[in-house]
Design a protein around this motif. Structure first.
Motif, PDB file in Angstrom:
ATOM      1  N   GLN A   2       3.686   1.787   1.014  1.00  0.00           N
ATOM      2  CA  GLN A   2       2.654   2.285   1.924  1.00  0.00           C
ATOM      3  C   GLN A   2       1.706   3.191   1.145  1.00  0.00           C
ATOM      4  O   GLN A   2       2.147   3.997   0.324  1.00  0.00           O
ATOM      5  CB  GLN A   2       3.266   3.083   3.079  1.00  0.00           C
ATOM      6  N   TYR A  93     -10.853   2.153  -0.630  1.00  0.00           N
ATOM      7  CA  TYR A  93      -9.488   1.708  -0.432  1.00  0.00           C
ATOM      8  C   TYR A  93      -8.680   1.835  -1.717  1.00  0.00           C
ATOM      9  O   TYR A  93      -9.155   1.487  -2.799  1.00  0.00           O
ATOM     10  CB  TYR A  93      -9.462   0.254   0.005  1.00  0.00           C
ATOM     11  N   TRP A 112      -2.348  -2.406   0.357  1.00  0.00           N
ATOM     12  CA  TRP A 112      -3.623  -1.723   0.579  1.00  0.00           C
ATOM     13  C   TRP A 112      -3.455  -0.572   1.553  1.00  0.00           C
ATOM     14  O   TRP A 112      -2.652  -0.642   2.488  1.00  0.00           O
ATOM     15  CB  TRP A 112      -4.641  -2.702   1.166  1.00  0.00           C
ATOM     16  N   GLY A 113      -4.220   0.477   1.313  1.00  0.00           N
ATOM     17  CA  GLY A 113      -4.302   1.545   2.283  1.00  0.00           C
ATOM     18  C   GLY A 113      -5.330   1.232   3.346  1.00  0.00           C
ATOM     19  O   GLY A 113      -5.976   0.180   3.315  1.00  0.00           O
ATOM     20  N   LYS A 114      -5.503   2.150   4.283  1.00  0.00           N
ATOM     21  CA  LYS A 114      -6.428   1.935   5.394  1.00  0.00           C
ATOM     22  C   LYS A 114      -7.840   2.401   5.070  1.00  0.00           C
ATOM     23  O   LYS A 114      -8.772   2.117   5.825  1.00  0.00           O
ATOM     24  CB  LYS A 114      -5.908   2.639   6.645  1.00  0.00           C
TER      25      LYS A 114
END
Length: 122
Positions: A2, A93, A112-114
């Protein structure tokens, strides 16, 4: 894995921002870590990447103005951005890739992050 980005915001042209990405749930040191960005109405584009052994590669659009770094002890990757321009306005990102060293192709990244919004005013 995450990924969570932070550090975005509103800044005037010529200013600086430091983006951070915190990773959890995986072996951070095994991943190449990249930063990508997407401006309104445009496709996502590569900004910078740092390999597992801290080699770096930058897009021409940010080279000389941005520095990517990683801290494997803290599971973080940072993007220091200086001399910001209005064209740098985008959602930024963080992404993680296994099995690659320095790659600008977003399709090679597994996680991937948000994203975090960066807005540069003129």
């Amino acid at each position: 894995v995450q990924l969570a980005e932070s550090g975005g915001g509103l800044v005037q042209a010529g200013g600086s921002l430091r983006l951070s990405c915190a990773a959890s749930g995986g072996s951070f040191s095994r991943y190449a870590m990249g930063w990508f960005r997407q401006a309104p109405g445009k496709e996502r584009e590569f900004a910078a990447v740092i390999s597992r052994n801290s080699n770096t590669y930058y897009a021409d659009s940010v080279k000389g103005r941005c520095t990517i770094s990683r801290d494997n002890a803290k599971n973080t990757v940072n993007l220091q951005m200086n001399s910001l321009k209005p064209d740098d306005t985008a959602v930024y990102y963080c992404a993680a890739a296994r099995g690659v060293t320095l790659d600008a192709n977003g399709a090679k990244y597994d996680y991937w992050g948000k994203g975090t919004q960066v807005t540069v005013s003129s």
